[in-house]
Design an enzyme around this catalytic site. Sequence first.
Site, PDB file in Angstrom:
ATOM      1  N   GLU A 136       0.831  -1.209   0.000  1.00 35.88           N
ATOM      2  CA  GLU A 136       0.000   0.000   0.000  1.00 35.88           C
ATOM      3  C   GLU A 136       0.868   1.264   0.000  1.00 35.88           C
ATOM      4  O   GLU A 136       1.854   1.355   0.726  1.00 35.88           O
ATOM      5  CB  GLU A 136      -0.900   0.004   1.238  1.00 35.88           C
ATOM      6  CG  GLU A 136      -1.828   1.196   1.326  1.00 35.88           C
ATOM      7  CD  GLU A 136      -2.623   1.231   2.629  1.00 35.88           C
ATOM      8  OE1 GLU A 136      -3.604   1.986   2.696  1.00 35.88           O
ATOM      9  OE2 GLU A 136      -2.251   0.509   3.577  1.00 35.88           O
TER      10      GLU A 136
ATOM     11  N   LYS B 142      -9.658   2.653  -3.585  1.00 32.60           N
ATOM     12  CA  LYS B 142     -10.198   2.129  -2.338  1.00 32.60           C
ATOM     13  C   LYS B 142     -11.622   2.633  -2.136  1.00 32.60           C
ATOM     14  O   LYS B 142     -11.901   3.825  -2.285  1.00 32.60           O
ATOM     15  CB  LYS B 142      -9.308   2.561  -1.168  1.00 32.60           C
ATOM     16  CG  LYS B 142      -9.631   1.901   0.161  1.00 32.60           C
ATOM     17  CD  LYS B 142      -8.602   2.274   1.215  1.00 32.60           C
ATOM     18  CE  LYS B 142      -8.844   1.551   2.528  1.00 32.60           C
ATOM     19  NZ  LYS B 142      -7.823   1.895   3.540  1.00 32.60           N
TER      20      LYS B 142
ATOM     21  N   CYS C  57      -5.769  -2.526   2.311  1.00 32.85           N
ATOM     22  CA  CYS C  57      -5.641  -2.447   3.769  1.00 32.85           C
ATOM     23  C   CYS C  57      -6.913  -2.881   4.476  1.00 32.85           C
ATOM     24  O   CYS C  57      -7.345  -4.031   4.426  1.00 32.85           O
ATOM     25  CB  CYS C  57      -5.215  -1.025   4.132  1.00 32.85           C
ATOM     26  SG  CYS C  57      -4.762  -0.819   5.873  1.00 32.85           S
TER      27      CYS C  57
END
Length: 529
Positions: A287, A350, A402
Amino acid sequence: MEVFAGSLMLAWGWQRAVIAILAGALAVLALPPFDFFFAMFLTFPILVWLLDGASGDPDRGFLRRLWPAFVTGWYFGFGYFLAGLWWLGNALLVEAESFAWAIPLAVLGLPAFLALFFGFGTAIARILWSDGLGRIAALAFGLALMEWLRSFILTGFPWNTIGYGAMPLPVAMQTAPILGLNGITALSIFTFSMPALLATRQHMRLGLALAAALVAAHLGYGAYVLNTATATPAEGAPTIRIVQPSIPQSTKWDEAERDQIFEQHLALTRQAPAEGGPVPSLIVWPETAAPFILTEAPIALEAIAQSLQPGQQLATGAIRMETVPGDGVRYYNAISVIGEDGEIIASADKVHLVPFGEYLPLTDLMSSLGFSAVAQMPESFTPAPATSLLTLPTGTALPLICYEAIFPLELPEGDNTPDFILNVTNDAWYGATPGPYQHFRQAQVRAVELGLPLVRAANNGISAITDSQGRIIEGLGLDAVGVIDAQVPPKTVSNWNNSDRTQNFWLIIVILLLGAATARYGFKRRRID
């Protein structure tokens, strides 16, 4: 046992608070990295006995009568979340001069808020409370219902859901595709609470037999699946390389260090395969691995191109910038795919952002109170409207960045079903604490739940490739620096989907409710007679 249970029932005031908080804290031993699942068989009976004594004054109003049960559950939940989430304070120490003041809010405030769900759960249970097995069903119903709500209320935070305590090993994860995390949570609370019957012996044999049957079915089915499922990749399957550089979070965005950090990623990318090993088709960086906006850094893209071999692609966590006419600049936490020529050929943004981490809820109000997001650009990150799949040399990937891996997901059906989960993360924020282990376990269970192998690249934390049964094929531990070269195992073709798991959860909830309500009715009739 009866004397011990009786003393807990009669405990009041600060003694009751201390017992409940300690019991909740000890329950965390069932979670990673400890995985001592027996701890919940000790702590949930304590909660049952405390609730046995949590009866309000019958002359008071309805809500006042539930108050002792609510407070007991809140104390238990506070202990559970305090012991399970204290490490969140580490993230605020990375830029201590800006965020250290908020440590009490993270370490104490968040557990205090999350404990409300446990408080409401035990209050609901108290409405249905009876004796014997009925009260066990009531507790499982109330707490499981609130754990389900916790997964989506205020964007949701299902971290350390109780069901994870019943899944310390892959053999104990295989019911996840059928029951889902929420279904396992409901049955786990029911089972973990069963030793409370040893104190009064009412329904003891039936209850212990039910608990033994549930545990045997849970583990027996897991053993069957692991013995029959294959983790062997198809002949000639492409190889994937995971890069774990373990960059300290304190230096990750230091402009003086960024060129060296970028070069470390490139060096690991260029590293020759083990003797006789195939050249990886896909390189995966963690990430926000690229320490600049790639579209604004052509030199960085050129350096990546020079590090890739013909036919290779690189998937990296990156910050993506987009200028929207009339709306200014937006920033996305993304996975960008870069071809051998240095061109960005695909991106996935995301969807589920971290509150106070990547964006600021109620921005105007919170900003006026002095709050700001911990990991933000000049503006908070913007969420993507939906998850988009990535087509890669190793197959179609479901990108999870994540924190997204902690949420149960619905997979697309038909030809659009992905081949594996691509999870990039950065657990360097949390240091050598339980946080990275808990995070990995939740991603591991998500892979089993969805029937997909997991490819997980962490800046620091736990990088791994698992099969669709959660078994680790290759991995790198906390603080390790290196690469993983491995083939991605095949996905599992399952007859279960998220709708089935949801239906099964509600079936369990209805059964628990009926059991608790029936026992409550009989209990009241006996008291009247």
